[in-house]
Structures are given as structure tokens and as C-alpha cells.
Design a protein around this motif. Structure first.
Motif, PDB file in Angstrom:
ATOM      1  N   GLN A 155       1.192  -0.998  -0.455  1.00 12.23           N
ATOM      2  CA  GLN A 155       0.115   0.035  -0.021  1.00 12.23           C
ATOM      3  C   GLN A 155       0.644   0.939  -0.181  1.00 12.23           C
ATOM      4  O   GLN A 155       1.406   1.813   1.048  1.00 12.23           O
ATOM      5  CB  GLN A 155      -0.754  -0.365   1.193  1.00 12.23           C
ATOM      6  N   HIS A 156       0.442   1.834  -0.930  1.00 15.58           N
ATOM      7  CA  HIS A 156       1.373   3.469  -0.986  1.00 15.58           C
ATOM      8  C   HIS A 156       0.337   4.384  -1.055  1.00 15.58           C
ATOM      9  O   HIS A 156      -0.639   4.339  -2.325  1.00 15.58           O
ATOM     10  CB  HIS A 156       2.037   3.254  -2.810  1.00 15.58           C
ATOM     11  N   LEU A 157       0.427   4.897   0.608  1.00 13.62           N
ATOM     12  CA  LEU A 157      -0.861   5.955   0.260  1.00 13.62           C
ATOM     13  C   LEU A 157       0.349   7.194   0.619  1.00 13.62           C
ATOM     14  O   LEU A 157       1.523   7.423   1.632  1.00 13.62           O
ATOM     15  CB  LEU A 157      -1.159   6.163   1.262  1.00 13.62           C
ATOM     16  N   THR A 158      -0.018   9.050   0.472  1.00 11.51           N
ATOM     17  CA  THR A 158      -0.124  10.116   0.683  1.00 11.51           C
ATOM     18  C   THR A 158      -1.202  11.044   0.361  1.00 11.51           C
ATOM     19  O   THR A 158      -1.773  11.264  -0.189  1.00 11.51           O
ATOM     20  CB  THR A 158       1.529  10.550  -0.375  1.00 11.51           C
TER      21      THR A 158
ATOM     22  N   LEU B 267       2.552   6.413   3.384  1.00 12.73           N
ATOM     23  CA  LEU B 267       2.567   4.944   3.791  1.00 12.73           C
ATOM     24  C   LEU B 267       2.890   4.345   3.169  1.00 12.73           C
ATOM     25  O   LEU B 267       2.800   4.497   2.027  1.00 12.73           O
ATOM     26  CB  LEU B 267       1.209   4.465   4.638  1.00 12.73           C
ATOM     27  N   ARG B 268       3.991   3.067   2.836  1.00 10.24           N
ATOM     28  CA  ARG B 268       4.830   2.702   2.571  1.00 10.24           C
ATOM     29  C   ARG B 268       4.498   1.312   2.652  1.00 10.24           C
ATOM     30  O   ARG B 268       5.523   0.671   3.675  1.00 10.24           O
ATOM     31  CB  ARG B 268       6.118   2.826   1.690  1.00 10.24           C
ATOM     32  N   ASP B 269       3.207   0.217   3.203  1.00 13.40           N
ATOM     33  CA  ASP B 269       3.155  -0.353   4.042  1.00 13.40           C
ATOM     34  C   ASP B 269       3.748  -1.727   3.410  1.00 13.40           C
ATOM     35  O   ASP B 269       2.460  -2.258   2.084  1.00 13.40           O
ATOM     36  CB  ASP B 269       1.681  -0.503   4.402  1.00 13.40           C
ATOM     37  N   HIS B 270       3.993  -2.990   3.430  1.00 14.21           N
ATOM     38  CA  HIS B 270       4.811  -4.155   2.682  1.00 14.21           C
ATOM     39  C   HIS B 270       4.107  -5.581   3.688  1.00 14.21           C
ATOM     40  O   HIS B 270       4.673  -5.356   4.911  1.00 14.21           O
ATOM     41  CB  HIS B 270       6.459  -4.339   2.753  1.00 14.21           C
ATOM     42  N   TYR B 271       3.123  -6.211   3.044  1.00 12.28           N
ATOM     43  CA  TYR B 271       2.990  -6.920   4.130  1.00 12.28           C
ATOM     44  C   TYR B 271       2.708  -8.317   2.890  1.00 12.28           C
ATOM     45  O   TYR B 271       2.286  -8.583   1.954  1.00 12.28           O
ATOM     46  CB  TYR B 271       1.141  -7.162   3.959  1.00 12.28           C
ATOM     47  N   PHE B 272       3.749 -10.004   3.720  1.00 14.85           N
ATOM     48  CA  PHE B 272       4.185 -10.785   2.585  1.00 14.85           C
ATOM     49  C   PHE B 272       3.418 -11.911   4.193  1.00 14.85           C
ATOM     50  O   PHE B 272       4.068 -12.020   5.590  1.00 14.85           O
ATOM     51  CB  PHE B 272       4.924 -11.182   2.859  1.00 14.85           C
TER      52      PHE B 272
ATOM     53  N   ASP C 161       6.732  -0.916   7.212  1.00 18.16           N
ATOM     54  CA  ASP C 161       5.844   0.428   6.687  1.00 18.16           C
ATOM     55  C   ASP C 161       7.445   0.758   6.693  1.00 18.16           C
ATOM     56  O   ASP C 161       7.789   1.038   7.933  1.00 18.16           O
ATOM     57  CB  ASP C 161       4.798   1.052   7.818  1.00 18.16           C
ATOM     58  N   ARG C 162       7.761   1.355   5.575  1.00 17.96           N
ATOM     59  CA  ARG C 162       9.273   1.822   5.247  1.00 17.96           C
ATOM     60  C   ARG C 162       8.848   3.263   5.363  1.00 17.96           C
ATOM     61  O   ARG C 162       9.629   4.463   5.945  1.00 17.96           O
ATOM     62  CB  ARG C 162       9.477   1.197   3.874  1.00 17.96           C
TER      63      ARG C 162
END
Length: 250
Positions: A109-112, A131-136, A159-160
């Protein structure tokens, strides 16, 4: 009173018998009924691919949402309220034999968001949140015997956010940058034993590893809430009337 004008277009394509592609597009303008900031121009797009081949299934999707309230040109400092949200996800399931099931997936998810705000006496400051959220995740279910089932999973959420960007202090700028970078891992293993037609015995272990990453000069930083936890557990599960082979669900 709320007025909405929008155009909606959707389609479904089947390149193959076991492959479907869905897509839809929406663009319009709507009043914001809870705030008096003005009407919002929004654009939403979504595409999803679903494939089923023999014992393998795979899904891929992309969602793009853009919401913007037009700039108020009557002000010396323009009012800004924009949100950009893009989400990509993919999952795959493999069931080679009845006693084995593997699945995994990835979501990003890439949110600004950008808004003009008043903060600590600073009028018309520009606030941005990232928000730069990676989920695996990966799951495995194994049934070596009709009375015994093993389940294992690993989930990783990271979340980076600002990705190393240094936030300028308020003493030098009216730009407010916000983020909440985290790293969260949760592996789990579990065994389920069917004691009788109506009774299952479960025993398992789950580990939590949660940490918050520092962001230099962030204006509303809170103390870190890092923690780790070991959670062994055991339970009895009863069922009435449901077939024994259908009771277990990962």
C-alpha cells in the motif's frame, strides 16, 4: 444536501476458460458533507486477475484511488486536501494433494496525504503523511493422518514510510511530515488432533516481534512501543453435527 456526479465504467474479460480479468473505472465530483472544504474530485480505478489452473489458483489486483479538493484560489495561501492511495496485492494457492495445501501472498500500500492545517500556532502549514506498507505471508497445512493436522504460517508487516528521509524541524520550516514506520513479524505453528467425532485437541505456539523505527525530528513522535512475546497455547474444540473432516480451518 449532497450532490454527486460520476461516470462508472466496468468490464470483464475471459482470455481463457479458467482466467478472468475484471476492471472498473469511476471518475466524478461529490460534495463533502461532513466538512466545508469544498467538493472533491475523485478518480478510482481497479483491475483484478483471477486464474484457476488444475490445483493452482492465483489472484493479482491493483487499486488506485485519487481524491482531491480543488485549491481555494481566494486565499493568499492555497488550501490543499489531497489523498493518493495505491494498493497492489497478489496471492497464490497450491493444493497438489488432498493432504497438503500451500498459500502465500504479498500486499503493498502506497498512500500519501497532503492538507493545509494550523499546527502549534502556525497558520496554513502544509501537513504530509506517508504510508509505504509491505505485507507478506505464507501458510502451510499438512494432514499426514485423518486424525492429525499441522498448520504453520509466517507473516511480516513492514511500513517503510519516509524511507530514511530526515524530517525538517519546525524552527526551519512550516512543512509537517508524518509517518509511522513499523516492523512486525508473527510466525505460528499449530497441531490439531481429532480425539473423537465431536472433539479436537489443539496445541500451538505463536511469536510476536513488533518494533517501531525512529524518524528524526518528527513533530508528533511518541515513545517507542517495541515488544516481543512468546505465546504457547492449548485448547479443546467441540462440534455438533459437522463432519470431522470439515471442522479444521487454518
Amino acid at each position: 444536501e449532497n450532490i454527486t456526479n460520476t461516470v462508472i465504467v466496468g468490464t470483464r474479460i475471459k482470455p481463457l476458460k479458467n482466467w478472468s480479468i475484471f476492471a472498473d473505472f469511476e471518475k466524478g465530483k461529490a460534495d463533502t458533507v461532513f466538512t466545508r472544504a469544498g467538493s472533491a474530485d475523485f478518480t478510482n480505478f481497479r483491475v483484478k486477475s483471477m486464474m484457476r489452473f488444475n490445483r493452482v489458483s492465483a489472484n493479482v489486483s491493483y487499486i488506485d484511488k485519487q481524491n482531491e479538493i480543488p485549491t481555494d484560489t481566494t486565499r493568499v495561501v492555497p488550501r490543499i486536501t489531497d489523498i493518493s492511495n495505491r494498493t497492489f496485492s497478489a496471492t497464490i494457492d497450491w493444493n497438489p494433494i488432498e493432504a497438503l495445501n500451500l498459500s502465500g501472498g504479498y500486499n503493498y500500500q502506497h498512500l500519501t496525504s497532503r492538507a493545509t492545517v494550523t499546527f502549534s500556532g502556525l497558520p496554513d502549514a502544509l501537513s504530509e503523511y506517508f504510508l509505504r506498507d509491505h505485507y507478506f505471508f505464507i501458510d502451510a497445512t499438512v494432514k499426514p493422518h485423518k486424525r492429525l493436522t499441522f498448520f504453520g504460517s509466517y507473516r511480516w508487516n513492514k511500513d517503510r514510510s519516509l524511507n530514511g528521509v530526515v524530517v525538517p524541524p519546525l524552527s526551519t520550516t512550516t512543512l509537517l511530515l508524518g509517518a509511522y514506520p513499523i516492523d512486525f513479524k508473527t510466525p505460528e505453528v499449530r497441531a490439531s488432533v481429532r480425539l473423537s467425532r465431536y472433539l479436537d485437541w489443539n496445541i500451538g505456539y505463536q511469536y510476536y516481534d513488533y518494533s517501531e523505527e525512529p524518524v528524526q525530528n518528527i513533530q508528533w513522535a511518541v515513545p517507542f512501543q517495541n515488544y516481543k512475546a512468546h505465546i504457547p497455547y492449548m485448547s479443546l474444540r467441540t462440534s455438533s453435527g459437522k463432519p470431522a473432516g470439515d471442522r479444521y480451518s487454518p
